[in-house]
Design an enzyme around this catalytic site. Structure first.
Site, PDB file in Angstrom:
ATOM      1  N   LYS A  45       0.811  -1.222   0.000  1.00 26.46           N
ATOM      2  CA  LYS A  45       0.000   0.000   0.000  1.00 26.46           C
ATOM      3  C   LYS A  45       0.839   1.263   0.000  1.00 26.46           C
ATOM      4  CE  LYS A  45      -4.312  -1.884   1.271  1.00 26.46           C
ATOM      5  NZ  LYS A  45      -5.389  -1.740   0.371  1.00 26.46           N
TER       6      LYS A  45
ATOM      7  N   LYS B 109      -4.481 -10.202  -6.343  1.00 21.23           N
ATOM      8  CA  LYS B 109      -5.730 -10.544  -5.656  1.00 21.23           C
ATOM      9  C   LYS B 109      -6.854  -9.590  -6.068  1.00 21.23           C
ATOM     10  CE  LYS B 109      -5.942  -8.085  -1.247  1.00 21.23           C
ATOM     11  NZ  LYS B 109      -7.063  -7.920  -0.375  1.00 21.23           N
TER      12      LYS B 109
ATOM     13  N   LYS C  21     -10.754  -4.279  -3.562  1.00 15.81           N
ATOM     14  CA  LYS C  21     -11.640  -3.111  -3.641  1.00 15.81           C
ATOM     15  C   LYS C  21     -10.915  -1.921  -4.245  1.00 15.81           C
ATOM     16  CE  LYS C  21     -13.414  -3.661   0.743  1.00 15.81           C
ATOM     17  NZ  LYS C  21     -12.876  -3.078   1.948  1.00 15.81           N
TER      18      LYS C  21
HETATM   19  P1  ATP Z   1      -8.717  -2.852  -0.084  1.00 16.47           P
HETATM   20  O1  ATP Z   1      -8.483  -3.075  -1.556  1.00 16.47           O
HETATM   21  O2  ATP Z   1      -9.389  -1.555   0.268  1.00 16.47           O
HETATM   22  O3  ATP Z   1      -7.468  -3.137   0.735  1.00 16.47           O
HETATM   23  P2  ATP Z   1      -9.854  -5.487   0.165  1.00 16.47           P
HETATM   24  O4  ATP Z   1     -10.596  -5.800  -1.065  1.00 16.47           O
HETATM   25  O5  ATP Z   1      -8.504  -6.124   0.343  1.00 16.47           O
HETATM   26  O6  ATP Z   1      -9.789  -3.923   0.346  1.00 16.47           O
HETATM   27  P3  ATP Z   1     -10.614  -5.764   2.949  1.00 16.47           P
HETATM   28  O7  ATP Z   1     -11.611  -4.858   3.568  1.00 16.47           O
HETATM   29  O8  ATP Z   1      -9.181  -5.477   3.243  1.00 16.47           O
HETATM   30  O9  ATP Z   1     -10.808  -5.849   1.373  1.00 16.47           O
HETATM   31  O10 ATP Z   1     -10.907  -7.266   3.359  1.00 16.47           O
HETATM   32  C1  ATP Z   1     -12.082  -7.776   3.919  1.00 16.47           C
HETATM   33  C2  ATP Z   1     -11.935  -9.278   4.045  1.00 16.47           C
HETATM   34  O11 ATP Z   1     -11.913  -9.876   2.751  1.00 16.47           O
HETATM   35  C3  ATP Z   1     -10.627  -9.728   4.723  1.00 16.47           C
HETATM   36  O12 ATP Z   1     -10.889 -10.849   5.538  1.00 16.47           O
HETATM   37  C4  ATP Z   1      -9.730 -10.105   3.594  1.00 16.47           C
HETATM   38  O13 ATP Z   1      -8.757 -11.044   3.970  1.00 16.47           O
HETATM   39  C5  ATP Z   1     -10.744 -10.692   2.611  1.00 16.47           C
HETATM   40  N1  ATP Z   1     -10.298 -10.577   1.232  1.00 16.47           N
HETATM   41  C6  ATP Z   1     -10.004  -9.420   0.585  1.00 16.47           C
HETATM   42  N2  ATP Z   1      -9.694  -9.666  -0.697  1.00 16.47           N
HETATM   43  C7  ATP Z   1      -9.789 -11.017  -0.848  1.00 16.47           C
HETATM   44  C8  ATP Z   1      -9.583 -11.898  -1.948  1.00 16.47           C
HETATM   45  N3  ATP Z   1      -9.229 -11.433  -3.132  1.00 16.47           N
HETATM   46  N4  ATP Z   1      -9.786 -13.217  -1.768  1.00 16.47           N
HETATM   47  C9  ATP Z   1     -10.160 -13.706  -0.557  1.00 16.47           C
HETATM   48  N5  ATP Z   1     -10.375 -12.927   0.520  1.00 16.47           N
HETATM   49  C10 ATP Z   1     -10.190 -11.599   0.392  1.00 16.47           C
END
Ligand code: ATP
Ligand code: LTN
Length: 334
Positions: A115, A198, A201
């Site tokens: 990040k 991955k 968001k």
């Molecule tokens: P950002 O991009 O803002 O960092 P994010 O998509 O990684 O957001 P988070 O709010 O950080 O989402 O994660 C919420 C939950 O979803 C956490 O338990 C995280 O481990 C899980 N998670 C996020 N992305 C994935 C993914 N691609 N596959 C499986 N689990 C995920």
């Protein structure tokens, strides 16, 4: 007889609408096991401000995550659903744990490295750096034993255990050491357009990310354009066919079918047929969730009541724990 009950804690940052990766890696599992444990599900808005945010959008996203928690089927009668910043003990314990943690440990966190890459390390916020101490505080405040998250969070849970142990060794037994709970398949759902990344968001391009409120046409379109591997068979091989394995993992979670069953279903068929089938099962699985999400978005009053109740319950537990922590550390007049 005293029965040791497991306690489950997890959270999501209100940084936008949730996607299929969040659902498969985290929320779907929560709904499946919520009846087995005492559960806390938090909306971690203090974590959301570790990257630039628009205040009005943050508020909207915070309520929207609450709506999503309910739409996927979390039961507010069984689970405590609450907003992190409404329980000030999270920030207080984060400060104390920040004094227990070492710079070198924080520097090794890959989420920070990822990040901070964009703007450069020197220009990254201190909050982004100390993010894991706040996450450890979330978990340790409630004597959590199980943390169901995606595998991008494994390193943070390991650090949480390390900080809890160090604190306990120094000040006397105070915190429970939590265990991570990962999905067997699907702990890391990859982007549809880049299977090496991955699904996230904060991905600038939304074409590789299926949002929980995407329309059926959009889902069809995104899946039809998903990257596949060379060759043609629908076979689960994570090493040789990572893109197809990712799509099969999604199929598995949407239908409950095993990888072998999916292979049999698509034996002799090509990627095109498989993608059409995948789009159909994703649309079918998400339809009731999207419908409920829309209803909760239109009637936010019910959410407010649930969040008030959650805040009070979480605050009660956190207040008690912090009395002990302050006492152990020697803060205040006792
Ligand atoms: P950002 O991009 O803002 O960092 P994010 O998509 O990684 O957001 P988070 O709010 O950080 O989402 O994660 C919420 C939950 O979803 C956490 O338990 C995280 O481990 C899980 N998670 C996020 N992305 C994935 C993914 N691609 N596959 C499986 N689990 C995920
Ligand atoms: N860091 C996590 C969100 C998060 C969390 C938590 C998850 C903050 N506090 C406590 C589990 C338990 C993320 O980025 N997904």
């Amino acid at each position: 007889m005293i029965v040791m009950q497991d306690l489950l804690f997890s959270g999501v940052k209100p940084t936008g609408t949730l996607h299929l990766g969040n659902y498969i890696g985290a929320l779907k599992k929560w709904t499946e096991i919520q009846h087995l444990y005492q559960c806390y599900f938090c909306i971690v808005d203090l974590h959301a401000i570790t990257v630039p945010q628009d205040p009005a959008q943050l508020r909207k996203d915070t309520l929207d995550i609450a709506a999503t928690y309910l739409a996927v089927g979390l039961d507010p009668k069984r689970c405590t659903l609450f907003i992190q910043s409404e329980v000030p003990e999270h920030a207080e314990l984060a400060w104390i744990l920040g004094c227990v943690a070492k710079m070198g440990e924080m520097e090794r966190m890959t989420q920070f490295k990822d990040k901070s890459q964009k703007g450069g390390r020197e220009r990254s916020g201190l909050g982004l750096f100390s993010y894991p101490a706040l996450m450890a505080a979330d978990i340790l405040l409630y004597d959590t034993t199980i943390v169901p998250v995606g595998d991008d969070q494994t390193q943070h849970i390991e650090l949480t255990r390390l900080l809890a142990k160090r604190f306990n060794d120094k000040f006397g037994s105070t915190f429970t050491l939590p265990e991570i709970l990962l999905q067997k398949h699907g702990a890391r759902i990859m982007s549809l357009t880049d299977p090496a990344k991955k699904m996230s968001k904060s991905d600038e391009s939304k074409s590789g990310v299926i949002m929980l409120d995407d329309e059926a046409d959009t889902i069809h379109h995104k899946i039809s354009r998903a990257v596949t591997d060379s060759g043609s068979g629908v076979v689960y091989d994570l090493e040789k066919k990572p893109a197809v394995a990712n799509l099969m993992t999604i199929y598995h979670h949407m239908t409950g079918k095993t990888m072998k069953e999916i292979e049999t279903l698509y034996a002799g068929k090509g990627y095109g047929d498989f993608k059409t089938g995948l789009a159909e099962v994703v649309i079918e699985h998400l339809a009731p969730i999207t419908k409920k999400l829309k209803e909760y978005r239109e009637h936010p009053q019910e959410l407010q009541n649930i969040l008030d109740h959650g805040r009070d319950a979480a605050h009660h537990a956190a207040r008690e724990k912090m009395k002990l922590v302050r006492d152990r550390v020697g803060l205040g007049r006792g």
